[in-house]
Design a protein around this motif. Sequence first.
Motif, PDB file in Angstrom:
ATOM      1  N   SER A  94       1.073  -1.937   0.070  1.00  0.00           N
ATOM      2  CA  SER A  94      -0.059   0.030  -0.190  1.00  0.00           C
ATOM      3  C   SER A  94       0.689   1.274   0.129  1.00  0.00           C
ATOM      4  O   SER A  94       0.472   2.608  -0.865  1.00  0.00           O
ATOM      5  CB  SER A  94      -1.088   0.493   1.350  1.00  0.00           C
ATOM      6  OG  SER A  94      -1.485  -1.512   1.586  1.00  0.00           O
ATOM      7  N   ILE A  95       1.872   0.793   0.637  1.00  0.00           N
ATOM      8  CA  ILE A  95       3.027   2.292   1.116  1.00  0.00           C
ATOM      9  C   ILE A  95       3.900   2.460  -0.335  1.00  0.00           C
ATOM     10  O   ILE A  95       3.710   3.654  -1.056  1.00  0.00           O
ATOM     11  CB  ILE A  95       3.731   2.150   2.457  1.00  0.00           C
ATOM     12  CG1 ILE A  95       2.927   1.780   3.406  1.00  0.00           C
ATOM     13  CG2 ILE A  95       4.686   3.535   2.262  1.00  0.00           C
ATOM     14  CD1 ILE A  95       3.576   1.809   4.783  1.00  0.00           C
ATOM     15  N   TYR A  96       4.209   1.738  -1.145  1.00  0.00           N
ATOM     16  CA  TYR A  96       4.713   1.672  -1.873  1.00  0.00           C
ATOM     17  C   TYR A  96       3.856   1.868  -3.409  1.00  0.00           C
ATOM     18  O   TYR A  96       3.910   2.976  -3.777  1.00  0.00           O
ATOM     19  CB  TYR A  96       5.039  -0.007  -2.588  1.00  0.00           C
ATOM     20  CG  TYR A  96       6.235  -0.095  -4.015  1.00  0.00           C
ATOM     21  CD1 TYR A  96       6.951   0.911  -4.456  1.00  0.00           C
ATOM     22  CD2 TYR A  96       5.662  -0.689  -5.434  1.00  0.00           C
ATOM     23  CE1 TYR A  96       8.102   0.738  -5.180  1.00  0.00           C
ATOM     24  CE2 TYR A  96       6.142  -0.330  -6.278  1.00  0.00           C
ATOM     25  CZ  TYR A  96       7.648  -0.048  -6.522  1.00  0.00           C
ATOM     26  OH  TYR A  96       8.237  -0.112  -7.105  1.00  0.00           O
ATOM     27  N   SER A  97       2.938   1.848  -3.521  1.00  0.00           N
ATOM     28  CA  SER A  97       1.386   2.110  -4.621  1.00  0.00           C
ATOM     29  C   SER A  97       1.618   3.205  -4.336  1.00  0.00           C
ATOM     30  O   SER A  97       1.237   4.785  -5.060  1.00  0.00           O
ATOM     31  CB  SER A  97       0.526   1.555  -4.111  1.00  0.00           C
ATOM     32  OG  SER A  97      -0.242   1.680  -5.274  1.00  0.00           O
ATOM     33  N   THR A  98       1.401   3.714  -3.269  1.00  0.00           N
ATOM     34  CA  THR A  98       1.259   5.320  -2.978  1.00  0.00           C
ATOM     35  C   THR A  98       2.164   6.600  -3.368  1.00  0.00           C
ATOM     36  O   THR A  98       1.811   7.189  -3.544  1.00  0.00           O
ATOM     37  CB  THR A  98       0.510   5.757  -0.921  1.00  0.00           C
ATOM     38  OG1 THR A  98      -0.292   4.978  -1.035  1.00  0.00           O
ATOM     39  CG2 THR A  98       0.557   6.943  -1.039  1.00  0.00           C
ATOM     40  N   ALA A  99       3.410   5.978  -2.967  1.00  0.00           N
ATOM     41  CA  ALA A  99       4.881   6.839  -3.472  1.00  0.00           C
ATOM     42  C   ALA A  99       4.860   6.469  -4.331  1.00  0.00           C
ATOM     43  O   ALA A  99       5.230   7.064  -5.306  1.00  0.00           O
ATOM     44  CB  ALA A  99       6.422   5.887  -2.673  1.00  0.00           C
ATOM     45  N   GLN A 100       4.633   5.969  -5.698  1.00  0.00           N
ATOM     46  CA  GLN A 100       4.658   6.101  -7.065  1.00  0.00           C
ATOM     47  C   GLN A 100       3.310   6.420  -7.539  1.00  0.00           C
ATOM     48  O   GLN A 100       3.552   6.837  -8.916  1.00  0.00           O
ATOM     49  CB  GLN A 100       4.031   4.300  -7.532  1.00  0.00           C
ATOM     50  CG  GLN A 100       5.798   3.216  -6.843  1.00  0.00           C
ATOM     51  CD  GLN A 100       6.568   3.896  -7.695  1.00  0.00           C
ATOM     52  OE1 GLN A 100       6.923   4.062  -8.302  1.00  0.00           O
ATOM     53  NE2 GLN A 100       7.714   3.479  -6.187  1.00  0.00           N
ATOM     54  N   ASN A 101       2.342   6.756  -7.198  1.00  0.00           N
ATOM     55  CA  ASN A 101       1.097   7.158  -7.771  1.00  0.00           C
ATOM     56  C   ASN A 101       0.467   8.516  -7.238  1.00  0.00           C
ATOM     57  O   ASN A 101      -0.214   9.402  -7.665  1.00  0.00           O
ATOM     58  CB  ASN A 101      -0.257   6.497  -7.815  1.00  0.00           C
ATOM     59  CG  ASN A 101       0.008   5.118  -7.795  1.00  0.00           C
ATOM     60  OD1 ASN A 101       0.129   4.989  -9.329  1.00  0.00           O
ATOM     61  ND2 ASN A 101      -0.128   4.381  -7.418  1.00  0.00           N
ATOM     62  N   ARG A 102       1.392   9.282  -6.449  1.00  0.00           N
ATOM     63  CA  ARG A 102       1.471  10.684  -5.460  1.00  0.00           C
ATOM     64  C   ARG A 102       2.577  11.489  -5.421  1.00  0.00           C
ATOM     65  O   ARG A 102       3.558  10.752  -4.944  1.00  0.00           O
ATOM     66  CB  ARG A 102       0.175  10.836  -4.288  1.00  0.00           C
ATOM     67  CG  ARG A 102      -0.659  10.039  -4.254  1.00  0.00           C
ATOM     68  CD  ARG A 102      -1.535   9.677  -2.890  1.00  0.00           C
ATOM     69  NE  ARG A 102      -1.365  11.146  -2.346  1.00  0.00           N
ATOM     70  CZ  ARG A 102      -1.364  10.913  -0.494  1.00  0.00           C
ATOM     71  NH1 ARG A 102      -1.821  10.280  -0.160  1.00  0.00           N
ATOM     72  NH2 ARG A 102      -1.121  12.079  -0.202  1.00  0.00           N
ATOM     73  N   PRO A 103       2.887  12.186  -6.369  1.00  0.00           N
ATOM     74  CA  PRO A 103       4.238  12.943  -7.146  1.00  0.00           C
ATOM     75  C   PRO A 103       5.060  13.260  -5.900  1.00  0.00           C
ATOM     76  O   PRO A 103       6.264  13.561  -5.058  1.00  0.00           O
ATOM     77  CB  PRO A 103       3.867  14.100  -7.499  1.00  0.00           C
ATOM     78  CG  PRO A 103       2.237  13.547  -8.760  1.00  0.00           C
ATOM     79  CD  PRO A 103       1.913  12.976  -7.402  1.00  0.00           C
ATOM     80  N   GLU A 104       4.092  14.247  -4.367  1.00  0.00           N
ATOM     81  CA  GLU A 104       4.515  14.432  -3.235  1.00  0.00           C
ATOM     82  C   GLU A 104       4.359  13.362  -1.943  1.00  0.00           C
ATOM     83  O   GLU A 104       5.800  14.099  -0.894  1.00  0.00           O
ATOM     84  CB  GLU A 104       2.901  15.627  -2.854  1.00  0.00           C
ATOM     85  CG  GLU A 104       1.822  14.254  -2.587  1.00  0.00           C
ATOM     86  CD  GLU A 104       0.963  14.063  -2.700  1.00  0.00           C
ATOM     87  OE1 GLU A 104      -0.502  13.667  -2.897  1.00  0.00           O
ATOM     88  OE2 GLU A 104       1.412  14.364  -4.283  1.00  0.00           O
ATOM     89  N   CYS A 105       4.963  12.443  -2.315  1.00  0.00           N
ATOM     90  CA  CYS A 105       5.021  10.945  -1.507  1.00  0.00           C
ATOM     91  C   CYS A 105       6.108  10.269  -2.596  1.00  0.00           C
ATOM     92  O   CYS A 105       6.520   9.344  -1.787  1.00  0.00           O
ATOM     93  CB  CYS A 105       4.154   9.827  -1.326  1.00  0.00           C
ATOM     94  SG  CYS A 105       2.533  10.916  -0.202  1.00  0.00           S
TER      95      CYS A 105
END
Length: 266
Positions: A94-105
Amino acid sequence: MKGLKMYAMTDVGIRRKHNEDSVGITPSHGIAVLADGMGGHNAGEVASAMAVNIISEKIKEEILSIPAARIDEKTGFAGESILTRDAIRFANDSIYSTAQNRPECKGMGTTVLVAVFYADRITAAHVGDSRMYRQRNGNLTHVTEDHSVIHEQVRRGLVSASDARNSIIRNLVTRALGVAPGVDPDIVEDTVIPGDLYLMCSDGLTDVVPDEVIGQTLSRYDNDLKKAATALIRLANEAGGPDNTSVILIKKPQKSGLFSRLLGKG
């Protein structure tokens, strides 16, 4: 686990402007989670909060339905350990996916340390250098081993533990949550006995406070988890407070004298 006491505390420290650590405890289900957002990375506080929330909820949803004494045939681990491992992997994805899909993350990550208490057992699982100790009969021992470059050097005898605390590479982890598509946490299972005190902490404590001082502090405030946590964080800040510091304390109380006598042990 009935009668289990838990207390969690986190502090921003002296030099940091915001807190990238997250902590969560669920005493009713024997769950404790601590995460340290990776310093120098974007949105470390997002990653650590996600880790604590996702893992806590995932384990809470399923732990009470695990059959007693269920052992996984492939790994030899208890069912609670397999659940904990899978919850950490789910949080990582979940964290990896968020980091890949949200530039600010982009680039965010976190360490994570999870403890699950059940019957007279504990499962401890971790990724990174957030650490667990156990104090039993006044003796402080490590439950986990850091996933860090400096710990590997200490293990090989290349540097001393005291020198490691001052090393410029002490914060380089070799494993973290959310930085790759998959992750393998280390898992430790142990027996819990009355009087045991467990400490979970971020490296904001262990980088600046020696183990012997941690042990002395736990012994001094053994029966007051809030005072013990406050004292440990104060020690980290008195040593300069260079990082966020988080602690979770878990205690299995001693049986009362009356109860022991009723069992013929008094």
